[in-house]
Design an enzyme around this catalytic site. Structure first.
Site, PDB file in Angstrom:
ATOM      1  CE1 TYR A 165      -4.046   1.994   0.338  1.00 13.63           C
ATOM      2  CE2 TYR A 165      -2.775   3.234   1.951  1.00 13.63           C
ATOM      3  CZ  TYR A 165      -3.876   3.114   1.126  1.00 13.63           C
ATOM      4  OH  TYR A 165      -4.820   4.120   1.089  1.00 13.63           O
ATOM      5  CE  LYS A 169      -3.923   4.427  -2.465  1.00 10.03           C
ATOM      6  NZ  LYS A 169      -4.896   4.948  -3.444  1.00 10.03           N
TER       7      LYS A 169
END
Length: 264
Positions: A165, A169
């Site tokens: 993640y 991101k």
């Protein structure tokens, strides 16, 4: 958020957004649906792309009758292409693309499988690429456009057991900057929103299941509470409007001060 603040934000109008054609990926629920509603409230024509067919049907019931819903994955270039083609046919093109679709991947790194890692890359990063590229081709032809990507505070600061993640991101944040400077002379602005912990249905479920400690999150956040989906939507709408016409290549946090706070 107080009732007075909710009324104040609801009353903010951006006349230049009236009639704008907006795509929201991951728009069937949560942040995506809140942004779709916010743009519709500005008089925009809205299209949604999401894998959740039932969720899409429910979302469309909450939007104006001319809203479009396409069931598909941002990770599938063909699905993305069909969505933009549907917008071309129904709306005549696209003015604003909100790249919101994404997945969480909270797992210890030693337990992170190659398949899961690839899925995070496909959805969180490649999906933004597919949609940005398809949108920009149309925006360049029109001479203008806005892309708003959903990054995360965990693309700015790190957290354990969130490698995929955090990595994807942070990739979204850098993609935002690279596209902004490449497409600036084409009339396209590209920015990102980096939310912190926001009160969505999923977060509330995790809190109820004792998988998230809301008290601890509130304590760690300088403003002392979780964010709301409306607060994230407010920022996305502002960035899409002419009020933000000199803002591009920015990753704007909406995290209650989390990333600014250097203490545990």
């Amino acid at each position: 958020m107080s009732d007075d603040h909710a009324k104040a934000t609801a009353d903010v109008r951006y006349p230049d957004l009236e009639g704008q054609r907006v795509l929201v990926t991951g728009g069937a629920s949560g942040l995506g649906l809140a942004m779709a509603k916010a743009f519709a409230g500005q008089g925009c024509r809205v299209a949604l792309l999401d894998l959740d067919r039932e969720g899409l049907d429910r979302a469309l019931e909450a939007l104006p009758s001319d809203a479009l819903g396409h069931c598909g994955s941002v990770a599938d270039e063909a699905d993305v292409g069909r969505t933009f083609e549907a917008m071309d046919e129904a709306f005549g093109g696209v003015d604003v693309a909100i790249n919101n679709a994404g997945i969480a991947m909270n797992v210890p790194t030693l337990e992170l499988t190659a398949k899961a890692w690839q899925k995070a890359l496909d959805v969180n990063l490649t999906g933004v690429f597919h949609c940005s590229q398809a949108a920009a081709r149309r925006m360049i032809a029109n001479g203008s456009g806005v892309i708003v990507n959903l990054a995360s505070m965990y693309g700015v600061v790190a957290a354990p057991e969130r490698l995929a993640y955090c990595a994807t991101k942070s990739g979204v944040a850098m993609m935002t900057k690279a596209l902004a400077i490449e497409w600036a002379d084409k009339g396209i602005r590209v920015n990102a929103v980096a939310p912190g912990y926001v009160r969505t249905a999923l977060v509330e479920e995790l809190v109820e299941a004792d998988r998230l400690d809301e008290t601890a999150l509130n304590r760690r956040t300088p403003l002392g509470r979780l964010g709301t989906v409306e607060e994230v939507a407010d920022l996305a709408v502002f960035l899409a409007s002419d009020k933000a016409r000199y803002i591009t290549g920015q990753v704007v946090g909406v995290d209650g001060g989390w990333t600014a706070y250097g203490y545990v």
